[in-house]
Structures are given as C-alpha cells and as structure tokens.
Design a protein around this motif. Structure first.
Motif, PDB file in Angstrom:
ATOM      1  N   ARG A  18      -4.117  -2.872  -0.653  1.00 22.66           N
ATOM      2  CA  ARG A  18      -3.355  -1.754  -1.384  1.00 22.66           C
ATOM      3  C   ARG A  18      -3.536  -0.414  -0.399  1.00 22.66           C
ATOM      4  O   ARG A  18      -2.395   0.499  -0.812  1.00 22.66           O
ATOM      5  N   GLY A  19      -4.084  -0.300   0.583  1.00 23.54           N
ATOM      6  CA  GLY A  19      -3.922   0.715   1.458  1.00 23.54           C
ATOM      7  C   GLY A  19      -4.770   1.929   1.048  1.00 23.54           C
ATOM      8  O   GLY A  19      -5.250   1.978   0.019  1.00 23.54           O
ATOM      9  N   ILE A  20      -4.959   3.008   1.614  1.00 23.58           N
ATOM     10  CA  ILE A  20      -6.018   4.165   1.312  1.00 23.58           C
ATOM     11  C   ILE A  20      -4.938   5.441   1.264  1.00 23.58           C
ATOM     12  O   ILE A  20      -4.203   5.595   2.234  1.00 23.58           O
ATOM     13  N   PRO A  21      -5.064   6.120   0.114  1.00 23.97           N
ATOM     14  CA  PRO A  21      -4.027   7.342   0.042  1.00 23.97           C
ATOM     15  C   PRO A  21      -4.516   8.232   1.160  1.00 23.97           C
ATOM     16  O   PRO A  21      -5.609   8.490   1.691  1.00 23.97           O
ATOM     17  N   THR A  22      -3.479   9.070   1.680  1.00 26.56           N
ATOM     18  CA  THR A  22      -3.409   9.890   2.791  1.00 26.56           C
ATOM     19  C   THR A  22      -4.806  10.922   2.553  1.00 26.56           C
ATOM     20  O   THR A  22      -5.367  11.161   3.593  1.00 26.56           O
ATOM     21  N   GLU A  23      -4.894  11.266   1.228  1.00 21.86           N
ATOM     22  CA  GLU A  23      -5.621  12.418   0.940  1.00 21.86           C
ATOM     23  C   GLU A  23      -7.116  11.962   1.383  1.00 21.86           C
ATOM     24  O   GLU A  23      -8.009  12.853   1.197  1.00 21.86           O
ATOM     25  N   LYS A  69      -1.313   2.870   5.078  1.00 18.01           N
ATOM     26  CA  LYS A  69       0.081   3.154   4.303  1.00 18.01           C
ATOM     27  C   LYS A  69      -0.177   2.446   2.898  1.00 18.01           C
ATOM     28  O   LYS A  69      -0.539   1.227   2.993  1.00 18.01           O
ATOM     29  N   GLU A  70      -0.196   3.327   1.964  1.00 18.44           N
ATOM     30  CA  GLU A  70      -0.326   2.763   0.526  1.00 18.44           C
ATOM     31  C   GLU A  70       0.466   1.562   0.177  1.00 18.44           C
ATOM     32  O   GLU A  70       1.909   1.638   0.586  1.00 18.44           O
ATOM     33  N   THR A  74      -4.161  -1.536   5.521  1.00 17.33           N
ATOM     34  CA  THR A  74      -4.804  -0.507   6.425  1.00 17.33           C
ATOM     35  C   THR A  74      -5.498  -1.265   7.861  1.00 17.33           C
ATOM     36  O   THR A  74      -5.681  -2.284   7.842  1.00 17.33           O
ATOM     37  N   GLU A  75      -5.288  -0.359   9.056  1.00 15.24           N
ATOM     38  CA  GLU A  75      -5.678  -0.883  10.333  1.00 15.24           C
ATOM     39  C   GLU A  75      -6.865  -0.114  10.749  1.00 15.24           C
ATOM     40  O   GLU A  75      -6.619   1.190  11.021  1.00 15.24           O
ATOM     41  N   PHE A  76      -8.021  -0.831  11.227  1.00 13.16           N
ATOM     42  CA  PHE A  76      -9.037   0.076  11.945  1.00 13.16           C
ATOM     43  C   PHE A  76      -9.019  -0.455  13.535  1.00 13.16           C
ATOM     44  O   PHE A  76      -8.819  -1.580  13.761  1.00 13.16           O
TER      45      PHE A  76
END
Length: 88
Positions: A18-23, A69-70, A74-76
């Motif tokens: 689901r991605g991580i919100p920018t904030e 990106k929501e 996610t990429e680490f």
C-alpha cells in the motif's frame, strides 16, 4: 536486487504494497514508530524492525534510503562499503 562494485554493495528491496504516506517517510526509522492506521491494526509489529535495520547499517558505515508511493509500494536501498573503514 543486489549489486556489487569495488567500493560498495547495494541491496534493493521492493514491494507492491500500500505504500507509505509521504508525511511519515521521515519517521519510519524511529524506534517504535508505526504508520497510523486509525483504530484498525491489521499488521502485527512493534515498530522496531526498520529502526534495528537502520542501526545495523550505520554500524557498518552504510546508508539506507526509502522511496514510496501510496498505492504502488515501497523500495528500500541499503548501501554498504566493501572496504574496511578504520575508526579512531
């Protein structure tokens, strides 16, 4: 994805979650931090994993970066030096 050069080892881990919100991107490596999901806790955990990984990477004189990106995932990226770093 894993890449190696004379000076560094680069490991990239990507998901399609689901991605991580920018904030919240600036806080995800904090101890005990979990991205708020309201009253629903559908993912187990205590907020220690990414903090632990970042600590180990720093101890090896490396760096860790995140892009997310929501709705897309996610990429680490973990970068570790391959040459021994002398400490004083």
């Amino acid at each position: 994805n894993l890449a190696h050069s004379d000076s560094q080892l680069t490991l990239q881990v990507r998901d399609q979650g689901r991605g991580i919100p920018t904030e919240y991107l600036g806080r995800i490596f904090e101890k005990f931090f979990r991205v708020p999901t309201g009253d629903v806790h559908d993912v187990k955990g205590h907020g220690l994993g990414l903090n632990y990984v970042a600590g180990v990477v720093r101890l090896h004189h490396g760096s860790i970066e995140v892009e997310s990106k929501e709705g897309l995932g996610t990429e680490f990226t973990v970068i570790l030096p391959t040459q021994r770093v002398e400490t004083l």
